[in-house]
Design a protein around this motif. Sequence first.
Motif, PDB file in Angstrom:
ATOM      1  N   GLY A  99      11.160   4.559   1.629  1.00  0.00           N
ATOM      2  CA  GLY A  99      10.832   3.140   1.627  1.00  0.00           C
ATOM      3  C   GLY A  99      12.071   2.267   1.578  1.00  0.00           C
ATOM      4  O   GLY A  99      12.144   1.227   2.243  1.00  0.00           O
ATOM      5  N   SER A 100      13.057   2.680   0.803  1.00  0.00           N
ATOM      6  CA  SER A 100      14.303   1.916   0.712  1.00  0.00           C
ATOM      7  C   SER A 100      15.043   1.923   2.046  1.00  0.00           C
ATOM      8  O   SER A 100      15.603   0.903   2.475  1.00  0.00           O
ATOM      9  CB  SER A 100      15.188   2.496  -0.388  1.00  0.00           C
ATOM     10  OG  SER A 100      14.520   2.449  -1.639  1.00  0.00           O
ATOM     11  N   ALA A 101      15.048   3.085   2.721  1.00  0.00           N
ATOM     12  CA  ALA A 101      15.664   3.157   4.046  1.00  0.00           C
ATOM     13  C   ALA A 101      14.918   2.260   5.038  1.00  0.00           C
ATOM     14  O   ALA A 101      15.537   1.581   5.863  1.00  0.00           O
ATOM     15  CB  ALA A 101      15.663   4.597   4.542  1.00  0.00           C
ATOM     16  N   ALA A 102      13.593   2.240   4.932  1.00  0.00           N
ATOM     17  CA  ALA A 102      12.796   1.395   5.824  1.00  0.00           C
ATOM     18  C   ALA A 102      13.075  -0.085   5.575  1.00  0.00           C
ATOM     19  O   ALA A 102      13.118  -0.889   6.511  1.00  0.00           O
ATOM     20  CB  ALA A 102      11.305   1.686   5.633  1.00  0.00           C
ATOM     21  N   LEU A 103      13.277  -0.464   4.314  1.00  0.00           N
ATOM     22  CA  LEU A 103      13.596  -1.863   4.019  1.00  0.00           C
ATOM     23  C   LEU A 103      14.970  -2.243   4.560  1.00  0.00           C
ATOM     24  O   LEU A 103      15.188  -3.383   4.978  1.00  0.00           O
ATOM     25  CB  LEU A 103      13.533  -2.108   2.509  1.00  0.00           C
ATOM     26  CG  LEU A 103      12.137  -2.099   1.885  1.00  0.00           C
ATOM     27  CD1 LEU A 103      12.215  -2.336   0.381  1.00  0.00           C
ATOM     28  CD2 LEU A 103      11.243  -3.155   2.532  1.00  0.00           C
ATOM     29  N   LEU A 104      15.898  -1.290   4.549  1.00  0.00           N
ATOM     30  CA  LEU A 104      17.210  -1.550   5.134  1.00  0.00           C
ATOM     31  C   LEU A 104      17.078  -1.797   6.636  1.00  0.00           C
ATOM     32  O   LEU A 104      17.694  -2.725   7.191  1.00  0.00           O
ATOM     33  CB  LEU A 104      18.147  -0.374   4.879  1.00  0.00           C
ATOM     34  CG  LEU A 104      19.556  -0.500   5.462  1.00  0.00           C
ATOM     35  CD1 LEU A 104      20.319  -1.625   4.783  1.00  0.00           C
ATOM     36  CD2 LEU A 104      20.310   0.814   5.333  1.00  0.00           C
ATOM     37  N   MET A 105      16.252  -0.993   7.308  1.00  0.00           N
ATOM     38  CA  MET A 105      16.008  -1.202   8.733  1.00  0.00           C
ATOM     39  C   MET A 105      15.298  -2.535   8.972  1.00  0.00           C
ATOM     40  O   MET A 105      15.576  -3.233   9.947  1.00  0.00           O
ATOM     41  CB  MET A 105      15.186  -0.044   9.293  1.00  0.00           C
ATOM     42  CG  MET A 105      15.895   1.302   9.270  1.00  0.00           C
ATOM     43  SD  MET A 105      14.827   2.683   9.787  1.00  0.00           S
ATOM     44  CE  MET A 105      14.593   2.298  11.517  1.00  0.00           C
TER      45      MET A 105
END
Length: 409
Positions: A99-105
């Motif tokens: 989820g954190s990686a997705a928020l970065l994207m």
Amino acid sequence: MKATGGIGRYQGAALLATTLLGTGVFILPQVSLQQAGGAAIGIWLVLTLLAVPITVIFGALAGAIPNAAGPAHFVGEAFGAVAGRVMGLLFLLVVPVGGSAALLMTWSFIEPWFGAQYQLSGQLLFLGVLFALNRVGFQLSARLQLGLTLAIVAVVLLLLGAFFWQGAPLTAPILELPAWSGISAALALGFWSFLGVEAMTHLAQDFRDPARDMVPALLIGLLLVGLIYLGCSALLWALAAPGESLTMAQAFDRLCGGYGQWVIGILGLCSGLATVNVYTASVARLTWSFSQQGVLPAWFQPLNRHQVPERALYLIIGLMAAVILGSSPFPQQLEALIGWVNGVFAVIYLASMLAALKLLPSRYRATAIVSALLCLGLMLTLGTLLWYAVAIMLLTTPLLWWQQRHRQL
């Protein structure tokens, strides 16, 4: 558990569609073309077709035995409580990272508007929005995400319509078969884009009639997403000059005369948040279910007036905030992170397909076998990227086994 929610078939399809489209809908077509060239178009078609049997099995499992624990419940019913809880902890521990990686994207869509210096505060603001959406229940999110899905489909159809209407003499680049490394990288990114089917099983109790609606909702959402990715990839391939890497925003500008950064940026922002929103709700439900079973502390059991496990939400939002804060000083390695997340979900998918062989009627047997073989093939492709999933299982299995034995004494 009895289903008590208000989500219908088409709202469920919209939830899955926005979950699958997520952060990748306006990014991954371009990246897949960079890695695999024109072969990426075929890869999207193949991935969509391969995802159909897995989607059918997840829908059938969720419709037959709806439970907030999702795959953890299915595996537990088939192979025992410890196995199910290991799957549940795999999901719980990978979502804050993914989820954190997705928020970065997601932030990358609007970074040109604000600048890189606001990246950290922007991601933390996203977490506040996710908490506010989930706190009031998932029916509101379902309605909002139905509108978002329709907007994304409308923009893609607008671009395709503009492309064919203009009829410009566009010459597509010559199709050349790329190296296997490019194809495998595109396959890995494509699998990331199709993650989300299993998350919907956690929300089966929020459907009005999961036995009737889960399979159709998941299939409609999956096929819609496959067509969108296929259409976007083909469009970028046809528009690009030889050697050019075209973004969706640039394609919008070229076909519609401007405003691509704003239109694609806003839709990308909303779609990215929608993806993480579904996963946040799913893992909060799982935390609440594990609390009821005694795997996690009873502190997570109370529901708020919207029947939402608010304390579990605090945990999930807090874990994502910790990952974001902890990783912010370091360069992001999204491809490796995506690989680790893929490894965890490949294990969860395989275990769920094997559980279906024991839990579902015989008419699903062939579909479940095909799905299990597909998951095994994916795991072989991922190779060493499975280490994160293996490490979690090696750490949690002995602890959960000891907990189970301690209760029985």
